[in-house]
Design a protein around this motif. Structure first.
Motif, PDB file in Angstrom:
ATOM      1  N   ASN A 186       0.808  -1.210   0.000  1.00 61.15           N
ATOM      2  CA  ASN A 186       0.000   0.000   0.000  1.00 61.15           C
ATOM      3  C   ASN A 186       0.851   1.275   0.000  1.00 61.15           C
ATOM      4  O   ASN A 186       0.505   2.249  -0.658  1.00 61.15           O
ATOM      5  N   THR A 187       1.971   1.283   0.715  1.00 61.52           N
ATOM      6  CA  THR A 187       2.844   2.462   0.721  1.00 61.52           C
ATOM      7  C   THR A 187       3.378   2.727  -0.677  1.00 61.52           C
ATOM      8  O   THR A 187       3.403   3.869  -1.145  1.00 61.52           O
ATOM      9  N   SER A 188       3.777   1.668  -1.382  1.00 59.61           N
ATOM     10  CA  SER A 188       4.266   1.806  -2.745  1.00 59.61           C
ATOM     11  C   SER A 188       3.148   2.265  -3.682  1.00 59.61           C
ATOM     12  O   SER A 188       3.344   3.149  -4.517  1.00 59.61           O
ATOM     13  N   LEU A 189       1.958   1.677  -3.523  1.00 65.71           N
ATOM     14  CA  LEU A 189       0.824   2.082  -4.354  1.00 65.71           C
ATOM     15  C   LEU A 189       0.499   3.562  -4.161  1.00 65.71           C
ATOM     16  O   LEU A 189       0.185   4.272  -5.116  1.00 65.71           O
ATOM     17  N   ASN A 190       0.589   4.036  -2.930  1.00 64.99           N
ATOM     18  CA  ASN A 190       0.279   5.436  -2.659  1.00 64.99           C
ATOM     19  C   ASN A 190       1.400   6.381  -3.065  1.00 64.99           C
ATOM     20  O   ASN A 190       1.207   7.594  -3.102  1.00 64.99           O
ATOM     21  N   GLY A 191       2.562   5.820  -3.440  1.00 61.81           N
ATOM     22  CA  GLY A 191       3.641   6.619  -4.007  1.00 61.81           C
ATOM     23  C   GLY A 191       3.365   6.971  -5.458  1.00 61.81           C
ATOM     24  O   GLY A 191       4.057   7.788  -6.063  1.00 61.81           O
ATOM     25  N   GLU A 192       2.361   6.343  -6.024  1.00 63.78           N
ATOM     26  CA  GLU A 192       1.912   6.598  -7.390  1.00 63.78           C
ATOM     27  C   GLU A 192       0.654   7.460  -7.285  1.00 63.78           C
ATOM     28  O   GLU A 192      -0.258   7.128  -6.543  1.00 63.78           O
ATOM     29  N   TYR A 193       0.629   8.587  -8.007  1.00 62.39           N
ATOM     30  CA  TYR A 193      -0.526   9.471  -7.879  1.00 62.39           C
ATOM     31  C   TYR A 193      -0.670  10.400  -9.076  1.00 62.39           C
ATOM     32  O   TYR A 193       0.231  10.540  -9.885  1.00 62.39           O
ATOM     33  N   VAL A 194      -1.828  11.029  -9.153  1.00 64.74           N
ATOM     34  CA  VAL A 194      -2.093  12.077 -10.138  1.00 64.74           C
ATOM     35  C   VAL A 194      -2.619  13.287  -9.369  1.00 64.74           C
ATOM     36  O   VAL A 194      -3.328  13.119  -8.367  1.00 64.74           O
ATOM     37  N   GLN A 195      -2.231  14.485  -9.802  1.00 67.33           N
ATOM     38  CA  GLN A 195      -2.695  15.711  -9.146  1.00 67.33           C
ATOM     39  C   GLN A 195      -3.530  16.540 -10.103  1.00 67.33           C
ATOM     40  O   GLN A 195      -3.214  16.646 -11.290  1.00 67.33           O
ATOM     41  N   ARG A 249      -7.224  12.143  -2.093  1.00 71.32           N
ATOM     42  CA  ARG A 249      -8.258  11.128  -2.314  1.00 71.32           C
ATOM     43  C   ARG A 249      -7.534   9.813  -2.604  1.00 71.32           C
ATOM     44  O   ARG A 249      -6.400   9.815  -3.086  1.00 71.32           O
ATOM     45  N   TYR A 250      -8.206   8.701  -2.348  1.00 76.80           N
ATOM     46  CA  TYR A 250      -7.600   7.376  -2.544  1.00 76.80           C
ATOM     47  C   TYR A 250      -8.444   6.563  -3.517  1.00 76.80           C
ATOM     48  O   TYR A 250      -9.656   6.466  -3.380  1.00 76.80           O
ATOM     49  N   TRP A 251      -7.757   5.980  -4.499  1.00 81.02           N
ATOM     50  CA  TRP A 251      -8.394   5.195  -5.548  1.00 81.02           C
ATOM     51  C   TRP A 251      -8.852   3.847  -4.997  1.00 81.02           C
ATOM     52  O   TRP A 251      -9.808   3.263  -5.473  1.00 81.02           O
ATOM     53  N   GLY A 252      -8.119   3.325  -4.003  1.00 79.84           N
ATOM     54  CA  GLY A 252      -8.501   2.053  -3.389  1.00 79.84           C
ATOM     55  C   GLY A 252      -8.051   0.832  -4.167  1.00 79.84           C
ATOM     56  O   GLY A 252      -8.551  -0.272  -3.954  1.00 79.84           O
ATOM     57  N   LYS A 253      -7.092   0.988  -5.046  1.00 82.80           N
ATOM     58  CA  LYS A 253      -6.611  -0.135  -5.859  1.00 82.80           C
ATOM     59  C   LYS A 253      -5.633  -1.001  -5.081  1.00 82.80           C
ATOM     60  O   LYS A 253      -4.961  -0.549  -4.164  1.00 82.80           O
ATOM     61  N   SER A 254      -5.544  -2.263  -5.481  1.00 82.58           N
ATOM     62  CA  SER A 254      -4.587  -3.180  -4.861  1.00 82.58           C
ATOM     63  C   SER A 254      -3.417  -3.481  -5.807  1.00 82.58           C
ATOM     64  O   SER A 254      -2.566  -4.306  -5.505  1.00 82.58           O
ATOM     65  N   TRP A 255      -3.398  -2.805  -6.973  1.00 83.23           N
ATOM     66  CA  TRP A 255      -2.265  -2.892  -7.893  1.00 83.23           C
ATOM     67  C   TRP A 255      -2.143  -1.562  -8.615  1.00 83.23           C
ATOM     68  O   TRP A 255      -3.058  -0.737  -8.591  1.00 83.23           O
ATOM     69  N   TYR A 256      -1.030  -1.346  -9.265  1.00 82.15           N
ATOM     70  CA  TYR A 256      -0.690  -0.072  -9.884  1.00 82.15           C
ATOM     71  C   TYR A 256      -1.609   0.278 -11.055  1.00 82.15           C
ATOM     72  O   TYR A 256      -2.094  -0.604 -11.755  1.00 82.15           O
ATOM     73  N   VAL A 257      -1.817   1.554 -11.264  1.00 89.98           N
ATOM     74  CA  VAL A 257      -2.628   2.050 -12.374  1.00 89.98           C
ATOM     75  C   VAL A 257      -1.728   2.577 -13.487  1.00 89.98           C
ATOM     76  O   VAL A 257      -1.880   2.209 -14.644  1.00 89.98           O
ATOM     77  N   TRP A 258      -0.779   3.430 -13.132  1.00 88.52           N
ATOM     78  CA  TRP A 258       0.032   4.125 -14.134  1.00 88.52           C
ATOM     79  C   TRP A 258       1.218   3.276 -14.560  1.00 88.52           C
ATOM     80  O   TRP A 258       1.980   2.804 -13.740  1.00 88.52           O
ATOM     81  N   ASN A 259       1.359   3.071 -15.871  1.00 88.94           N
ATOM     82  CA  ASN A 259       2.482   2.309 -16.412  1.00 88.94           C
ATOM     83  C   ASN A 259       3.780   3.068 -16.182  1.00 88.94           C
ATOM     84  O   ASN A 259       3.798   4.295 -16.227  1.00 88.94           O
TER      85      ASN A 259
END
Length: 149
Positions: free
Chosen positions: A48-57, A108-118
């Motif tokens: 989850n920490t790694s997933l939350n390191g990926e984001y869009v603003q 805001r949190y997407w709530g995904k359990s895997w990465y979205v952005w390639n």
């Protein structure tokens, strides 16, 4: 020449305040994609920490709050985040993190359990609740970890 003619015609008609030239329209502000952090630090193992390191603003550069209720952000593979009831304040930025967490006015949190952005290339699309595209931002590089839109 065409802009001068249009400005002259607008002034003659007494409509100078109704005409917005491109620079003036941009100065009026917009809601737009500001940054995509597509390759979170470390190894992509799905924590989850790694997933939350990926984001869009998303940034609101207008002088008024804008309701983003029903607006969406999606990637090229059609992973879609939909805003619930939410207003982005004037001059404010909201960060949408890929993983799980507690929503706030700035995050805001997407709530995904895997990465979205390639990690090498993708396109973010911001759309109104009506489906109208507001902004897009693409990247095609593994040289950097983020893209400023």
């Amino acid at each position: 020449m065409r802009i001068r003619t249009t400005v002259a015609a607008a002034l003659a008609a007494g409509c100078a305040t109704a005409l917005l030239l491109p620079a003036q329209a941009q100065a009026a502000g917009s809601v737009h994609l500001e940054k995509i952090y597509y390759d979170s630090p470390g190894t992509d193992r799905g924590g989850n920490t790694s997933l939350n390191g990926e984001y869009v603003q998303i940034h609101n550069s207008t002088s008024k709050g804008v309701s983003l209720t029903g607006w969406t952000v999606r990637d090229a593979a059609n992973h879609t985040y939909t805003f619930g009831t939410y207003t982005l304040g004037a001059g404010k930025t909201v960060t949408i993190r890929t993983g799980k967490g507690t929503n706030s006015s700035t995050t805001r949190y997407w709530g995904k359990s895997w990465y979205v952005w390639n990690n090498t290339s993708d396109t973010a699309t911001l759309r109104r609740s009506t489906g109208t595209t507001v902004d897009t931002c693409s990247y095609n590089s593994s040289r950097y970890d983020y893209k400023t839109c």
